[in-house]
Design a protein around this motif. Structure first.
Motif, PDB file in Angstrom:
ATOM      1  N   LEU B  62       0.867  -1.175   0.000  1.00 48.11           N
ATOM      2  CA  LEU B  62       0.000   0.000   0.000  1.00 48.11           C
ATOM      3  C   LEU B  62       0.904   1.225   0.000  1.00 48.11           C
ATOM      4  O   LEU B  62       1.776   1.355   0.857  1.00 48.11           O
ATOM      5  CB  LEU B  62      -0.841  -0.033   1.278  1.00 48.11           C
ATOM      6  CG  LEU B  62      -2.167   0.707   1.321  1.00 48.11           C
ATOM      7  CD1 LEU B  62      -3.113   0.140   0.290  1.00 48.11           C
ATOM      8  CD2 LEU B  62      -2.778   0.571   2.716  1.00 48.11           C
ATOM      9  N   ARG B  63       0.746   2.103  -0.987  1.00 45.13           N
ATOM     10  CA  ARG B  63       1.562   3.321  -0.986  1.00 45.13           C
ATOM     11  C   ARG B  63       0.629   4.524  -0.812  1.00 45.13           C
ATOM     12  O   ARG B  63      -0.388   4.627  -1.497  1.00 45.13           O
ATOM     13  CB  ARG B  63       2.359   3.441  -2.285  1.00 45.13           C
ATOM     14  CG  ARG B  63       3.451   4.496  -2.167  1.00 45.13           C
ATOM     15  CD  ARG B  63       4.543   4.333  -3.197  1.00 45.13           C
ATOM     16  NE  ARG B  63       4.099   4.671  -4.529  1.00 45.13           N
ATOM     17  CZ  ARG B  63       4.300   3.913  -5.612  1.00 45.13           C
ATOM     18  NH1 ARG B  63       4.919   2.751  -5.508  1.00 45.13           N
ATOM     19  NH2 ARG B  63       3.880   4.301  -6.790  1.00 45.13           N
ATOM     20  N   ILE B  64       0.978   5.382   0.111  1.00 42.69           N
ATOM     21  CA  ILE B  64       0.096   6.505   0.434  1.00 42.69           C
ATOM     22  C   ILE B  64       0.726   7.821   0.011  1.00 42.69           C
ATOM     23  O   ILE B  64       1.827   8.160   0.441  1.00 42.69           O
ATOM     24  CB  ILE B  64      -0.240   6.507   1.941  1.00 42.69           C
ATOM     25  CG1 ILE B  64      -0.989   5.219   2.294  1.00 42.69           C
ATOM     26  CG2 ILE B  64      -1.049   7.739   2.311  1.00 42.69           C
ATOM     27  CD1 ILE B  64      -1.205   4.993   3.764  1.00 42.69           C
ATOM     28  N   GLU B  65       0.022   8.537  -0.853  1.00 40.65           N
ATOM     29  CA  GLU B  65       0.461   9.882  -1.230  1.00 40.65           C
ATOM     30  C   GLU B  65      -0.352  10.863  -0.401  1.00 40.65           C
ATOM     31  O   GLU B  65      -1.576  10.885  -0.480  1.00 40.65           O
ATOM     32  CB  GLU B  65       0.205  10.137  -2.725  1.00 40.65           C
ATOM     33  CG  GLU B  65       1.095   9.316  -3.618  1.00 40.65           C
ATOM     34  CD  GLU B  65       0.797   9.523  -5.101  1.00 40.65           C
ATOM     35  OE1 GLU B  65      -0.150  10.279  -5.432  1.00 40.65           O
ATOM     36  OE2 GLU B  65       1.492   8.903  -5.919  1.00 40.65           O
ATOM     37  N   SER B  66       0.348  11.649   0.395  1.00 39.03           N
ATOM     38  CA  SER B  66      -0.342  12.585   1.272  1.00 39.03           C
ATOM     39  C   SER B  66      -0.626  13.895   0.520  1.00 39.03           C
ATOM     40  O   SER B  66       0.242  14.432  -0.146  1.00 39.03           O
ATOM     41  CB  SER B  66       0.552  12.839   2.481  1.00 39.03           C
ATOM     42  OG  SER B  66      -0.098  13.704   3.353  1.00 39.03           O
ATOM     43  N   ILE B  67      -1.863  14.362   0.626  1.00 39.62           N
ATOM     44  CA  ILE B  67      -2.263  15.579  -0.082  1.00 39.62           C
ATOM     45  C   ILE B  67      -2.391  16.720   0.924  1.00 39.62           C
ATOM     46  O   ILE B  67      -3.191  16.644   1.857  1.00 39.62           O
ATOM     47  CB  ILE B  67      -3.636  15.398  -0.783  1.00 39.62           C
ATOM     48  CG1 ILE B  67      -3.661  14.100  -1.598  1.00 39.62           C
ATOM     49  CG2 ILE B  67      -3.984  16.623  -1.628  1.00 39.62           C
ATOM     50  CD1 ILE B  67      -2.759  14.063  -2.789  1.00 39.62           C
ATOM     51  N   PRO B  68      -1.613  17.790   0.755  1.00 39.57           N
ATOM     52  CA  PRO B  68      -1.711  18.916   1.688  1.00 39.57           C
ATOM     53  C   PRO B  68      -3.063  19.622   1.605  1.00 39.57           C
ATOM     54  O   PRO B  68      -3.759  19.521   0.594  1.00 39.57           O
ATOM     55  CB  PRO B  68      -0.586  19.858   1.248  1.00 39.57           C
ATOM     56  CG  PRO B  68       0.047  19.261   0.063  1.00 39.57           C
ATOM     57  CD  PRO B  68      -0.655  18.006  -0.312  1.00 39.57           C
ATOM     58  N   ILE B  69      -3.399  20.310   2.665  1.00 37.88           N
ATOM     59  CA  ILE B  69      -4.666  21.050   2.694  1.00 37.88           C
ATOM     60  C   ILE B  69      -4.476  22.372   1.949  1.00 37.88           C
ATOM     61  O   ILE B  69      -3.592  23.162   2.279  1.00 37.88           O
ATOM     62  CB  ILE B  69      -5.100  21.339   4.143  1.00 37.88           C
ATOM     63  CG1 ILE B  69      -5.224  20.024   4.921  1.00 37.88           C
ATOM     64  CG2 ILE B  69      -6.402  22.124   4.175  1.00 37.88           C
ATOM     65  CD1 ILE B  69      -5.394  20.215   6.413  1.00 37.88           C
ATOM     66  N   LYS B  70      -5.317  22.571   0.936  1.00 34.44           N
ATOM     67  CA  LYS B  70      -5.203  23.793   0.129  1.00 34.44           C
ATOM     68  C   LYS B  70      -6.536  24.540   0.183  1.00 34.44           C
ATOM     69  O   LYS B  70      -7.601  23.916   0.096  1.00 34.44           O
ATOM     70  CB  LYS B  70      -4.891  23.393  -1.313  1.00 34.44           C
ATOM     71  CG  LYS B  70      -4.394  24.527  -2.177  1.00 34.44           C
ATOM     72  CD  LYS B  70      -4.027  23.976  -3.546  1.00 34.44           C
ATOM     73  CE  LYS B  70      -3.719  25.089  -4.507  1.00 34.44           C
ATOM     74  NZ  LYS B  70      -3.547  24.590  -5.873  1.00 34.44           N
ATOM     75  N   CYS B  71      -6.471  25.849   0.332  1.00 33.39           N
ATOM     76  CA  CYS B  71      -7.692  26.661   0.425  1.00 33.39           C
ATOM     77  C   CYS B  71      -7.637  27.846  -0.529  1.00 33.39           C
ATOM     78  O   CYS B  71      -6.561  28.252  -0.962  1.00 33.39           O
ATOM     79  CB  CYS B  71      -7.858  27.207   1.839  1.00 33.39           C
ATOM     80  SG  CYS B  71      -8.307  25.966   3.040  1.00 33.39           S
ATOM     81  N   ARG B  72      -8.801  28.390  -0.807  1.00 33.38           N
ATOM     82  CA  ARG B  72      -8.888  29.647  -1.541  1.00 33.38           C
ATOM     83  C   ARG B  72      -9.645  30.651  -0.674  1.00 33.38           C
ATOM     84  O   ARG B  72     -10.685  30.319  -0.103  1.00 33.38           O
ATOM     85  CB  ARG B  72      -9.626  29.467  -2.867  1.00 33.38           C
ATOM     86  CG  ARG B  72      -9.561  30.749  -3.707  1.00 33.38           C
ATOM     87  CD  ARG B  72     -10.590  30.825  -4.816  1.00 33.38           C
ATOM     88  NE  ARG B  72     -10.564  29.703  -5.734  1.00 33.38           N
ATOM     89  CZ  ARG B  72     -11.556  28.829  -5.895  1.00 33.38           C
ATOM     90  NH1 ARG B  72     -12.653  28.954  -5.184  1.00 33.38           N
ATOM     91  NH2 ARG B  72     -11.470  27.845  -6.750  1.00 33.38           N
TER      92      ARG B  72
END
Lengths: 226, 133
Positions: B62-72
């Motif tokens: 299992l490979r996990i790509e972490s996605i940062p929190i992005k806002c507008r």
């Protein structure tokens, strides 16, 4: 030879699909649905007991009460006068999912409901991942907890629309700073509505009832308008 | 705790894909997980390992790509990454009314598959399935 196959599917797509079905059913019947979340012991059941006593004759209420074990909460709600209560005992699961809720909803007389509360399992982590078809989440915290709770559980506070601070009558006795709690919550979610109250003394409850009355009315108007 | 439930859901998805498309050995399942999901990667890995035992995914990573929190920002429309301090505040105009663009992901992005027929395990034959239980 290794090849790559794109999937691009949400892990909880099945849950989300069931939740969307529930949301549509609720909308068609003008049912306002609240997913009530908090840590264990913040006062979810107490808040519902109060709400039943105050609004039970005025608004058609129903409750789905989730717990890991026992039906104690559901029993308390029935004793408080709730006519429609469905307990869900998860048997270990730390959250409710849309499938469990859909099963309970099928046992309710939906035509006779204007306001449906789903009392989630006491936990500020896992329930945030599972959409239950609710209109919004109300997150409850109390003055006997840390005022940094929003910072510790940002996912839940970000996904909630209303934050209720309970046990406000005990503010003087606790190391809980109300301004800090509100500031911490605002940092996570600038669109939160705040209510402070005490289920024990009754202070602030009128604001909660007023907010509920308005939400139910808006939902009914939406149904008539669509 | 809910990582185990999520791991099991991931397994069901992947096993269904293997059956539908007659894939060979799935070497890697790549997930995209947003930082706002409260999913702990280590717990998910562990949950997956335990759930995958005696299934065609036993050898799968299992490979996990972490996605940062992005806002507008709702007022000045600037886009920004929310740091680990979870400050959902516009760095330009300091307002708190911001829309989440990324960080809520919990999805299976893609699979890496080895179609070498000598090691193909498309899906469990019924007798093997029964034994696994």
């Amino acid at each position: 030879m290794t090849r790559k196959v794109t999937v691009a599917e949400k892990v909880l797509s099945e849950n989300d699909r069931l939740a969307a079905d529930l949301r549509e059913r609720f909308a068609r019947l003008g049912i306002f649905c609240i997913n009530l979340v908090s840590s264990p012991g913040s006062g979810k059941t107490s808040l519902l007991e109060r709400t039943i006593s105050a609004l039970g004759e005025e608004i058609k209420l129903a409750m789905i009460a989730g717990d890991v074990q026992t039906e104690n909460d559901a029993d308390r709600l029935r004793r408080a006068g709730a006519r429609m209560v469905r307990p869900i005992t998860t048997g270990g699961a730390c959250h409710l999912d849309a499938r469990m809720v859909a099963k309970s909803v099928d046992q309710l007389d939906l035509e006779e409901i204007e306001l449906l509360f789903i009392e989630n399992v006491g936990n500020l982590v896992c329930p945030s991942s599972y959409d239950l078809g609710e209109d919004l989440k109300v997150v409850l915290m109390s003055t006997t907890e840390g005022d940094d709770k929003p910072l510790k559980y940002p996912g839940m506070f970000r996904r909630s629309s209303v934050m209720v601070i309970n046990k406000i009558d005990m503010l003087e006795l606790c190391d809980f700073d109300l301004d800090t709690a509100v500031r911490n919550a605002r940092q996570i979610n600038g669109n939160l509505t705040f209510l402070t109250l005490s289920c024990r003394s009754g202070v602030g409850l009128e604001d909660w009832y007023g907010w509920l009355r308005n939400a139910v009315e808006q939902k009914q108007l939406q149904r008539l308008g669509s | 705790m809910h990582e185990l439930a999520i791991a099991q859901t991931i397994m069901e998805h992947v096993l269904r894909q293997i059956e539908e498309h007659a894939y060979g050995q799935v070497q890697t399942v790549v997930l995209r997980i947003g930082e706002l999901t409260d999913v702990v990667p280590e717990a998910l890995q562990f949950g997956f390992e335990v759930s995958a035992r005696e299934t065609p995914l036993e050898e799968t990573t299992l490979r996990i790509e972490s996605i940062p929190i992005k806002c507008r920002c709702d007022s000045c429309a600037i886009e920004f990454i929310v740091s680990e301090r979870f400050l959902f505040q516009c760095p330009e105009c300091n307002c708190y009314s911001v829309t989440l663009l990324a960080g809520n992901e919990l999805e299976i992005a893609y699979l890496e598959i080895d179609d070498d027929p000598t090691r193909t395990t498309t899906c469990n034959p019924p007798e093997q399935k029964a034994r696994a239980k």
